[in-house]
Design a protein around this motif. Sequence first.
Motif, PDB file in Angstrom:
ATOM      1  N   ASP A 122      59.173 -16.976  57.763  1.00 43.99           N
ATOM      2  CA  ASP A 122      58.645 -17.265  56.426  1.00 43.99           C
ATOM      3  C   ASP A 122      57.881 -18.584  56.415  1.00 43.99           C
ATOM      4  N   LYS A 123      58.428 -19.609  57.060  1.00 42.88           N
ATOM      5  CA  LYS A 123      57.756 -20.911  57.113  1.00 42.88           C
ATOM      6  C   LYS A 123      56.447 -20.811  57.886  1.00 42.88           C
ATOM      7  N   GLU A 124      56.456 -20.080  58.988  1.00 41.86           N
ATOM      8  CA  GLU A 124      55.224 -19.927  59.759  1.00 41.86           C
ATOM      9  C   GLU A 124      54.182 -19.168  58.936  1.00 41.86           C
ATOM     10  N   ARG A 125      54.615 -18.186  58.166  1.00 38.67           N
ATOM     11  CA  ARG A 125      53.686 -17.446  57.309  1.00 38.67           C
ATOM     12  C   ARG A 125      53.077 -18.367  56.247  1.00 38.67           C
ATOM     13  N   GLU A 126      53.889 -19.258  55.674  1.00 37.06           N
ATOM     14  CA  GLU A 126      53.376 -20.230  54.698  1.00 37.06           C
ATOM     15  C   GLU A 126      52.322 -21.132  55.346  1.00 37.06           C
ATOM     16  N   LEU A 127      52.597 -21.592  56.565  1.00 42.70           N
ATOM     17  CA  LEU A 127      51.634 -22.439  57.270  1.00 42.70           C
ATOM     18  C   LEU A 127      50.357 -21.656  57.580  1.00 42.70           C
ATOM     19  N   TRP A 128      50.496 -20.388  57.960  1.00 48.82           N
ATOM     20  CA  TRP A 128      49.332 -19.547  58.238  1.00 48.82           C
ATOM     21  C   TRP A 128      48.467 -19.404  56.976  1.00 48.82           C
ATOM     22  N   ASP A 129      49.120 -19.137  55.839  1.00 48.64           N
ATOM     23  CA  ASP A 129      48.382 -19.001  54.586  1.00 48.64           C
ATOM     24  C   ASP A 129      47.656 -20.297  54.223  1.00 48.64           C
ATOM     25  N   THR A 130      48.311 -21.432  54.430  1.00 45.86           N
ATOM     26  CA  THR A 130      47.679 -22.731  54.168  1.00 45.86           C
ATOM     27  C   THR A 130      46.490 -22.941  55.094  1.00 45.86           C
ATOM     28  N   PHE A 131      46.677 -22.632  56.370  1.00 51.44           N
ATOM     29  CA  PHE A 131      45.598 -22.781  57.347  1.00 51.44           C
ATOM     30  C   PHE A 131      44.400 -21.924  56.939  1.00 51.44           C
ATOM     31  N   GLN A 132      44.661 -20.679  56.546  1.00 48.32           N
ATOM     32  CA  GLN A 132      43.580 -19.783  56.131  1.00 48.32           C
ATOM     33  C   GLN A 132      42.847 -20.326  54.900  1.00 48.32           C
ATOM     34  N   ASP A 133      43.583 -20.919  53.988  1.00 47.54           N
ATOM     35  CA  ASP A 133      42.981 -21.503  52.792  1.00 47.54           C
ATOM     36  C   ASP A 133      42.082 -22.689  53.152  1.00 47.54           C
ATOM     37  N   LEU A 134      42.494 -23.486  54.136  1.00 45.06           N
ATOM     38  CA  LEU A 134      41.704 -24.650  54.542  1.00 45.06           C
ATOM     39  C   LEU A 134      40.488 -24.270  55.379  1.00 45.06           C
ATOM     40  N   ASP A 135      40.586 -23.163  56.092  1.00 50.23           N
ATOM     41  CA  ASP A 135      39.507 -22.701  56.984  1.00 50.23           C
ATOM     42  C   ASP A 135      38.436 -21.996  56.151  1.00 50.23           C
ATOM     43  N   ASP A 179      34.256 -40.286  78.103  1.00 47.25           N
ATOM     44  CA  ASP A 179      35.026 -39.049  77.936  1.00 47.25           C
ATOM     45  C   ASP A 179      34.933 -38.478  76.528  1.00 47.25           C
ATOM     46  N   THR A 180      33.857 -38.749  75.832  1.00 47.50           N
ATOM     47  CA  THR A 180      33.770 -38.272  74.453  1.00 47.50           C
ATOM     48  C   THR A 180      33.727 -36.749  74.408  1.00 47.50           C
ATOM     49  N   LEU A 181      34.253 -36.218  73.323  1.00 45.23           N
ATOM     50  CA  LEU A 181      34.284 -34.772  73.131  1.00 45.23           C
ATOM     51  C   LEU A 181      33.026 -34.328  72.405  1.00 45.23           C
ATOM     52  N   SER A 182      32.576 -33.138  72.729  1.00 39.22           N
ATOM     53  CA  SER A 182      31.437 -32.582  72.001  1.00 39.22           C
ATOM     54  C   SER A 182      31.924 -32.073  70.652  1.00 39.22           C
ATOM     55  N   GLN A 183      31.004 -31.811  69.745  1.00 39.22           N
ATOM     56  CA  GLN A 183      31.372 -31.287  68.430  1.00 39.22           C
ATOM     57  C   GLN A 183      32.096 -29.951  68.551  1.00 39.22           C
ATOM     58  N   GLU A 184      31.786 -29.169  69.575  1.00 40.59           N
ATOM     59  CA  GLU A 184      32.483 -27.887  69.762  1.00 40.59           C
ATOM     60  C   GLU A 184      33.962 -28.082  70.081  1.00 40.59           C
ATOM     61  N   ASP A 185      34.315 -29.233  70.633  1.00 41.94           N
ATOM     62  CA  ASP A 185      35.714 -29.518  70.974  1.00 41.94           C
ATOM     63  C   ASP A 185      36.481 -30.161  69.823  1.00 41.94           C
ATOM     64  N   MET A 186      35.807 -30.435  68.730  1.00 48.64           N
ATOM     65  CA  MET A 186      36.420 -31.159  67.610  1.00 48.64           C
ATOM     66  C   MET A 186      36.908 -30.182  66.539  1.00 48.64           C
ATOM     67  N   TYR A 187      37.961 -29.454  66.857  1.00 51.07           N
ATOM     68  CA  TYR A 187      38.547 -28.540  65.886  1.00 51.07           C
ATOM     69  C   TYR A 187      40.037 -28.397  66.166  1.00 51.07           C
ATOM     70  N   ILE A 188      40.739 -27.907  65.168  1.00 50.03           N
ATOM     71  CA  ILE A 188      42.183 -27.705  65.252  1.00 50.03           C
ATOM     72  C   ILE A 188      42.460 -26.209  65.153  1.00 50.03           C
ATOM     73  N   THR A 189      43.209 -25.687  66.095  1.00 53.09           N
ATOM     74  CA  THR A 189      43.616 -24.277  66.040  1.00 53.09           C
ATOM     75  C   THR A 189      44.852 -24.144  65.146  1.00 53.09           C
ATOM     76  N   PHE A 190      45.189 -22.910  64.797  1.00 53.70           N
ATOM     77  CA  PHE A 190      46.391 -22.708  63.997  1.00 53.70           C
ATOM     78  C   PHE A 190      47.628 -23.223  64.731  1.00 53.70           C
ATOM     79  N   GLY A 191      47.725 -22.975  66.033  1.00 50.10           N
ATOM     80  CA  GLY A 191      48.882 -23.440  66.797  1.00 50.10           C
ATOM     81  C   GLY A 191      49.040 -24.949  66.745  1.00 50.10           C
ATOM     82  N   GLU A 192      47.947 -25.668  66.864  1.00 44.93           N
ATOM     83  CA  GLU A 192      48.001 -27.135  66.790  1.00 44.93           C
ATOM     84  C   GLU A 192      48.387 -27.592  65.385  1.00 44.93           C
ATOM     85  N   PHE A 193      47.823 -26.932  64.386  1.00 39.83           N
ATOM     86  CA  PHE A 193      48.131 -27.234  62.987  1.00 39.83           C
ATOM     87  C   PHE A 193      49.617 -27.003  62.714  1.00 39.83           C
TER      88      PHE A 193
END
Length: 122
Positions: A19-32, A78-92
């Motif tokens: 249930d908690k993971e589902r809540e986090l998934w719903d929040t992630f989807q809302d932010l994405d 060692d700077t990251l490119s813009q393509e590397d600057m994102y958060i996946t659901f797992g990291e979130f």
Amino acid sequence: MSLTSLSLIKLIDRRFLWDKERELWDTFQDLDKNGDGRLDAVEMKAALSRSGVEITPAVVEDLVRHLAHGVWKLPKKDTLSQEDMYITFGEFRDFLIMLPRRATPLEIYKCKSSIRLGSEFC
């Protein structure tokens, strides 16, 4: 305590986690907002702004870098490119699950009760 009782407690614990993971998934989807399955600095800044938190783009980039790569500042070579600057659901999810916070009295009670019953809840 019977095996059935322990099985029931484990089932309840597992259900709570799902249930908690589902809540986090719903929040992630809302932010994405663009629906690409990852949060970038623009989406994070917008989400923080909607919550009343105003921070600079540089701080948002540092936050995204930290959540995605576990580092606050990268050396210039060692700077990251813009393509590397994102958060996946797992990291979130992992960040929010590990985020320190104060337990509520109800959570403390449930934890103490589950210890008495032999559960591995806390």
